[in-house]
Write a protein that holds these residues in place. Structure first.
Motif, mmCIF file in Angstrom:
data_model
loop_
_atom_site.group_PDB
_atom_site.id
_atom_site.type_symbol
_atom_site.label_atom_id
_atom_site.label_comp_id
_atom_site.label_asym_id
_atom_site.label_seq_id
_atom_site.Cartn_x
_atom_site.Cartn_y
_atom_site.Cartn_z
ATOM 1 N N SER A 119 0.821 -1.218 0.000
ATOM 2 C CA SER A 119 0.000 0.000 0.000
ATOM 3 C C SER A 119 0.854 1.266 0.000
ATOM 4 O O SER A 119 0.338 2.374 -0.216
ATOM 5 C CB SER A 119 -0.928 0.021 1.224
ATOM 6 N N LEU A 120 2.161 1.114 0.222
ATOM 7 C CA LEU A 120 3.059 2.261 0.276
ATOM 8 C C LEU A 120 3.543 2.628 -1.122
ATOM 9 O O LEU A 120 3.776 1.760 -1.956
ATOM 10 C CB LEU A 120 4.262 1.951 1.173
ATOM 11 N N HIS A 121 3.712 3.915 -1.358
ATOM 12 C CA HIS A 121 4.139 4.388 -2.677
ATOM 13 C C HIS A 121 5.477 3.766 -3.077
ATOM 14 O O HIS A 121 6.433 3.769 -2.309
ATOM 15 C CB HIS A 121 4.288 5.913 -2.670
ATOM 16 N N GLY A 122 5.512 3.226 -4.289
ATOM 17 C CA GLY A 122 6.752 2.720 -4.854
ATOM 18 C C GLY A 122 7.110 1.304 -4.440
ATOM 19 O O GLY A 122 8.165 0.804 -4.842
ATOM 20 N N VAL A 123 6.245 0.658 -3.663
ATOM 21 C CA VAL A 123 6.525 -0.710 -3.228
ATOM 22 C C VAL A 123 5.655 -1.678 -4.018
ATOM 23 O O VAL A 123 4.446 -1.761 -3.805
ATOM 24 C CB VAL A 123 6.279 -0.891 -1.717
ATOM 25 N N GLY A 124 6.274 -2.399 -4.954
ATOM 26 C CA GLY A 124 5.577 -3.428 -5.711
ATOM 27 C C GLY A 124 5.841 -4.790 -5.097
ATOM 28 O O GLY A 124 6.528 -4.910 -4.070
ATOM 29 N N PRO A 125 5.339 -5.847 -5.728
ATOM 30 C CA PRO A 125 5.480 -7.195 -5.167
ATOM 31 C C PRO A 125 6.919 -7.623 -4.912
ATOM 32 O O PRO A 125 7.219 -8.194 -3.868
ATOM 33 C CB PRO A 125 4.809 -8.074 -6.230
ATOM 34 N N GLU A 126 7.812 -7.356 -5.865
ATOM 35 C CA GLU A 126 9.204 -7.788 -5.675
ATOM 36 C C GLU A 126 9.860 -7.035 -4.525
ATOM 37 O O GLU A 126 10.536 -7.629 -3.678
ATOM 38 C CB GLU A 126 10.007 -7.605 -6.959
ATOM 39 N N THR A 127 9.663 -5.725 -4.473
ATOM 40 C CA THR A 127 10.235 -4.929 -3.388
ATOM 41 C C THR A 127 9.660 -5.349 -2.049
ATOM 42 O O THR A 127 10.386 -5.462 -1.053
ATOM 43 C CB THR A 127 9.984 -3.433 -3.631
ATOM 44 N N ALA A 128 8.364 -5.607 -2.010
ATOM 45 C CA ALA A 128 7.729 -6.047 -0.760
ATOM 46 C C ALA A 128 8.360 -7.342 -0.270
ATOM 47 O O ALA A 128 8.663 -7.494 0.928
ATOM 48 C CB ALA A 128 6.230 -6.226 -0.961
ATOM 49 N N ASP A 129 8.593 -8.285 -1.181
ATOM 50 C CA ASP A 129 9.173 -9.564 -0.781
ATOM 51 C C ASP A 129 10.629 -9.406 -0.332
ATOM 52 O O ASP A 129 11.074 -10.062 0.613
ATOM 53 C CB ASP A 129 9.060 -10.580 -1.910
ATOM 54 N N VAL A 130 11.369 -8.543 -1.001
ATOM 55 C CA VAL A 130 12.740 -8.258 -0.567
ATOM 56 C C VAL A 130 12.739 -7.702 0.853
ATOM 57 O O VAL A 130 13.546 -8.113 1.707
ATOM 58 C CB VAL A 130 13.429 -7.273 -1.539
ATOM 59 N N LEU A 131 11.828 -6.789 1.129
ATOM 60 C CA LEU A 131 11.743 -6.207 2.473
ATOM 61 C C LEU A 131 11.339 -7.259 3.502
ATOM 62 O O LEU A 131 11.885 -7.287 4.614
ATOM 63 C CB LEU A 131 10.756 -5.042 2.487
ATOM 64 N N LEU A 132 10.408 -8.137 3.137
ATOM 65 C CA LEU A 132 10.001 -9.199 4.055
ATOM 66 C C LEU A 132 11.178 -10.096 4.415
ATOM 67 O O LEU A 132 11.348 -10.490 5.574
ATOM 68 C CB LEU A 132 8.870 -10.029 3.445
ATOM 69 N N VAL A 133 11.995 -10.407 3.424
ATOM 70 C CA VAL A 133 13.116 -11.315 3.643
ATOM 71 C C VAL A 133 14.250 -10.643 4.420
ATOM 72 O O VAL A 133 14.775 -11.201 5.390
ATOM 73 C CB VAL A 133 13.647 -11.865 2.309
ATOM 74 N N TYR A 134 14.625 -9.428 4.000
ATOM 75 C CA TYR A 134 15.853 -8.830 4.521
ATOM 76 C C TYR A 134 15.649 -7.807 5.639
ATOM 77 O O TYR A 134 16.591 -7.532 6.385
ATOM 78 C CB TYR A 134 16.647 -8.193 3.376
ATOM 79 N N VAL A 135 14.480 -7.240 5.743
ATOM 80 C CA VAL A 135 14.211 -6.271 6.810
ATOM 81 C C VAL A 135 13.405 -6.908 7.938
ATOM 82 O O VAL A 135 13.686 -6.694 9.121
ATOM 83 C CB VAL A 135 13.479 -5.020 6.263
ATOM 84 N N PHE A 136 12.424 -7.742 7.545
ATOM 85 C CA PHE A 136 11.532 -8.323 8.549
ATOM 86 C C PHE A 136 11.809 -9.799 8.825
ATOM 87 O O PHE A 136 11.071 -10.441 9.565
ATOM 88 C CB PHE A 136 10.076 -8.102 8.117
ATOM 89 N N ASP A 137 12.897 -10.308 8.249
ATOM 90 C CA ASP A 137 13.406 -11.649 8.561
ATOM 91 C C ASP A 137 12.345 -12.736 8.431
ATOM 92 O O ASP A 137 12.133 -13.546 9.339
ATOM 93 C CB ASP A 137 13.998 -11.667 9.983
ATOM 94 N N GLN A 138 11.707 -12.762 7.264
ATOM 95 C CA GLN A 138 10.688 -13.767 6.979
ATOM 96 C C GLN A 138 11.185 -14.722 5.886
ATOM 97 O O GLN A 138 11.912 -14.314 4.980
ATOM 98 C CB GLN A 138 9.385 -13.086 6.521
ATOM 99 N N ALA A 139 10.774 -15.970 5.985
ATOM 100 C CA ALA A 139 11.208 -16.987 5.005
ATOM 101 C C ALA A 139 10.345 -16.914 3.753
ATOM 102 O O ALA A 139 9.625 -17.858 3.410
ATOM 103 C CB ALA A 139 11.148 -18.372 5.630
#
Length: 214
Positions: A119-139
C-alpha cells in the motif's frame, strides 16, 4: 537429478558458497537500496546509495528532512528519481512512525504485513518480498527474473511473470529459515549473473541436467 526446492538451495550453497546477501550495514540501507535497484543496474543503484549515505548516513530522520529536490538529486544516478525519491521518503516516514523496529512492525501486522507494504508508494510485489526477507526476517521467496529463468531451465517453465511464481511459491516451506531465504535469493541472483548474462551458459553450469520438483 530431481531436486526439491531445499535440495536445490543446498546444492547451490555447497558449490557456490555463502553470498551473505543483502550486503548492507543496516535495515535502513536495505530499505533504501531495495527502492534504488528497481529498473536499473546494480552499479547505478550503488552510485545513488553512496550519495545518500554521504549526505545522510542512511539516517531516516535526516532523509525525512531533505527537500524533495535534494533527495531527487541524490537518487538521480538510479533513474526514475521523482518516483524513487518519493518512495524512499514514504518508507522512511512509515518506518520512523513505527520507531524503526522491524520486529514490532511484524508483530503488529502479522500476515497482513505484505499487504501493508504494497500500500506504500513505490513498493511493488518484488520490493515487498525483498523487504520481508531482509528487513523483517521472513522466510519468503523473491520471484525475480533470475529465479523464473532458473526454474524454467530446471523444468518449471510455467511462470511468465512475478505474480505467477509468487502465487505458487511465496512462503518457503520447512526447513527453510529466514536466513536460508536471504541466502537463497543471493545465490539465485549470483548464479543468474554468471550463467544468464554471459558465457558460460546454463548448459555448462553445475545445475545442467537437474530437474526441480515443486
Amino acid at each position: 537429478m530431481e531436486l526439491s526446492l531445499y535440495d536445490l538451495y543446498q546444492k547451490m550453497l555447497t558449490l557456490m558458497g555463502p553470498t551473505h546477501w543483502w550486503p548492507a550495514d543496516s535495515k535502513q540501507q536495505i530499505i533504501i537500496e531495495a527502492i534504488l535497484i528497481q529498473n536499473t543496474t546494480e552499479a547505478n543503484a550503488t552510485r545513488a546509495s553512496k550519495l545518500i549515505f554521504e549526505e545522510t548516513a542512511y539516517d531516516f530522520g535526516k532523509i525525512a528532512e531533505l527537500t524533495t529536490e535534494k533527495l531527487e538529486e541524490l537518487v538521480r544516478p538510479a533513474g526514475f528519481m521523482k518516483n524513487k525519491s518519493k518512495a524512499i521518503q514514504t518508507l522512511a516516514d512509515w518506518y520512523l512512525s513505527h520507531a524503526q523496529n522491524s520486529q514490532a512492525i511484524h508483530k503488529k501486522y502479522g500476515k497482513d504485513l505484505r499487504k501493508s507494504l504494497l500500500s506504500l508508494h513505490g513498493v511493488g510485489p518484488e520490493t515487498a518480498d525483498v523487504l520481508l526477507v531482509y528487513v523483517f526476517d521472513q522466510a519468503h521467496f523473491v520471484s525475480d527474473k533470475y529465479a523464473r529463468t532458473l526454474f524454467s531451465h530446471l523444468g518449471q517453465p510455467g511462470f511468465a511473470d512475478y505474480k505467477s511464481l509468487a502465487k505458487e511459491l511465496n512462503t518457503l516451506p520447512e526447513p527453510f529459515s529466514y536466513q536460508d531465504a536471504q541466502e537463497f535469493h543471493g545465490l539465485i541472483d549470483e548464479f543468474g549473473k554468471e550463467y544468464f548474462q554471459r558465457n558460460p551458459t546454463f548448459d555448462q553450469s553445475f545445475l545442467a541436467g537437474d530437474k526441480l520438483i515443486l
